[in-house]
Design a protein around this motif. Structure first.
Motif, mmCIF file in Angstrom:
data_model
loop_
_atom_site.group_PDB
_atom_site.id
_atom_site.type_symbol
_atom_site.label_atom_id
_atom_site.label_comp_id
_atom_site.label_asym_id
_atom_site.label_seq_id
_atom_site.Cartn_x
_atom_site.Cartn_y
_atom_site.Cartn_z
ATOM 1 N N GLY A 37 22.074 -3.743 41.560
ATOM 2 C CA GLY A 37 21.198 -2.725 42.174
ATOM 3 C C GLY A 37 19.757 -2.900 42.080
ATOM 4 N N ARG A 38 19.377 -3.877 41.060
ATOM 5 C CA ARG A 38 17.799 -3.859 40.945
ATOM 6 C C ARG A 38 17.526 -5.184 41.994
ATOM 7 N N LEU A 39 18.384 -5.915 42.468
ATOM 8 C CA LEU A 39 18.279 -7.017 43.583
ATOM 9 C C LEU A 39 18.243 -6.833 44.739
ATOM 10 N N ALA A 40 17.739 -7.530 45.724
ATOM 11 C CA ALA A 40 18.082 -7.351 47.192
ATOM 12 C C ALA A 40 18.282 -8.919 47.644
ATOM 13 N N VAL A 41 18.826 -9.121 48.722
ATOM 14 C CA VAL A 41 19.208 -10.266 49.565
ATOM 15 C C VAL A 41 18.397 -10.264 50.749
ATOM 16 N N VAL A 42 18.153 -11.672 50.901
ATOM 17 C CA VAL A 42 17.562 -11.869 52.392
ATOM 18 C C VAL A 42 18.315 -12.800 53.296
ATOM 19 N N GLU A 43 18.397 -12.663 54.415
ATOM 20 C CA GLU A 43 19.104 -13.813 55.055
ATOM 21 C C GLU A 43 18.170 -14.900 55.807
ATOM 22 N N ILE A 44 18.293 -16.028 55.717
ATOM 23 C CA ILE A 44 17.575 -17.007 56.058
ATOM 24 C C ILE A 44 18.118 -18.001 56.953
ATOM 25 N N ASP A 45 17.200 -18.726 57.972
ATOM 26 C CA ASP A 45 17.733 -20.115 58.585
ATOM 27 C C ASP A 45 18.263 -21.104 57.391
ATOM 28 N N PRO A 46 19.444 -21.496 57.194
ATOM 29 C CA PRO A 46 19.895 -22.545 56.416
ATOM 30 C C PRO A 46 19.014 -23.577 56.169
ATOM 31 N N ALA A 47 18.334 -24.058 57.321
ATOM 32 C CA ALA A 47 17.451 -25.062 57.553
ATOM 33 C C ALA A 47 15.998 -24.882 56.565
ATOM 34 N N LEU A 48 15.895 -23.454 56.230
ATOM 35 C CA LEU A 48 14.881 -23.326 55.269
ATOM 36 C C LEU A 48 14.880 -22.924 53.935
ATOM 37 N N ALA A 49 16.350 -23.508 53.599
ATOM 38 C CA ALA A 49 16.829 -23.063 52.165
ATOM 39 C C ALA A 49 16.076 -24.005 50.896
ATOM 40 N N ASP A 50 15.550 -25.200 51.497
ATOM 41 C CA ASP A 50 14.803 -25.713 50.299
ATOM 42 C C ASP A 50 13.536 -25.165 50.232
ATOM 43 N N THR A 51 13.079 -25.112 49.239
ATOM 44 C CA THR A 51 11.779 -24.166 48.778
ATOM 45 C C THR A 51 10.637 -24.484 49.284
ATOM 46 N N GLU A 52 10.094 -25.875 49.715
ATOM 47 C CA GLU A 52 8.832 -26.094 50.260
ATOM 48 C C GLU A 52 9.068 -25.521 51.956
ATOM 49 N N ALA A 53 10.305 -25.610 52.564
ATOM 50 C CA ALA A 53 10.394 -25.263 53.810
ATOM 51 C C ALA A 53 10.306 -23.707 53.739
ATOM 52 N N LEU A 54 10.745 -23.050 52.949
ATOM 53 C CA LEU A 54 11.007 -21.769 52.741
ATOM 54 C C LEU A 54 9.450 -20.861 52.651
ATOM 55 N N VAL A 55 8.628 -21.522 51.465
ATOM 56 C CA VAL A 55 7.303 -20.798 51.376
ATOM 57 C C VAL A 55 6.432 -21.306 52.676
ATOM 58 N N ALA A 56 6.948 -22.400 53.235
ATOM 59 C CA ALA A 56 5.800 -22.718 54.421
ATOM 60 C C ALA A 56 6.164 -21.986 55.800
ATOM 61 N N ALA A 57 7.354 -21.553 55.809
ATOM 62 C CA ALA A 57 7.726 -20.788 57.063
ATOM 63 C C ALA A 57 7.477 -19.281 56.869
ATOM 64 N N TYR A 58 7.401 -18.689 55.604
ATOM 65 C CA TYR A 58 7.088 -17.173 55.150
ATOM 66 C C TYR A 58 5.831 -17.055 54.471
#
Length: 185
Positions: A37-58
């Motif tokens: 209950g203390r956590l949340a989940v977010v859906e993302i594009d699987p192509a953005l799963a790698d950290t560098e891609a995710l932080v750049a995209a968001y």
């Protein structure tokens, strides 16, 4: 309690969306609804799963993103395995601090094929939630000071958002000062 959130990502209540995490993680979270209950989940594009891609995209802060790597070594013929969760702007100190905590002569990254098979999680999405019994979990203390940390969900199509302080309540977690070492260029 408000859901953990980060700009640009749509937080969903984790207990209501266990379909967005790997089966082992979902089982562990179902067994501990207070923690879930203390956590949340977010859906993302699987192509953005790698950290560098995710932080750049968001436009996320690397220091508020946690990378989970699996390491292993042996002592006296007994294999010892641990997950190391470190800020994404660092690298796990596998050859010194993690090796000593694991009490092995030599520690190295667990073979990818084995890590994926043994966790039941996807490569690039391994999370410290729901790991096999007997595995240790080392969490860099720097993550506990973050308001919200992005970590894997066990799947490449989503991420977990965890309040930094909640790492101390993650079953089996050992908080370790200096586990992540600055990346040298």
């Amino acid at each position: 309690m408000p859901l953990p959130a980060l700009p640009g990502l749509t937080s969903l209540p984790l207990p209501e969306r266990l379909d967005l995490v790997a089966a082992r993680a979902a089982a562990a979270l179902s067994a501990d609804p207070e923690f879930a209950g203390r956590l949340a989940v977010v859906e993302i594009d699987p192509a953005l799963a790698d950290t560098e891609a995710l932080v750049a995209a968001y436009d996320l802060d690397l220091a508020a993103s946690g990378n989970c790597v699996v390491i292993s070594g042996s002592r006296g013929g007994e294999e010892r395995i641990a997950a190391c969760v470190v800020p994404a702007d660092t690298r796990a100190d596998v050859n010194n601090l993690a090796k000593r905590r694991l009490d092995v002569r030599k520690a190295s990254f667990h073979p990818m094929e084995r890590a994926v098979a043994e966790t039941g999680m996807e490569y690039g999405g391994i999370t410290p939630v729901g790991l096999p019994a007997g595995w240790r979990i080392f969490v860099d203390a720097a993550l506990t000071g973050q308001d919200v940390v992005v970590i894997g969900s066990g799947l490449r199509r989503s991420k977990l958002l965890i309040p930094g302080a909640a790492f101390a309540d993650l079953p089996g977690a050992e908080i370790v000062d200096g586990l992540g070492r600055p990346v040298t260029t």
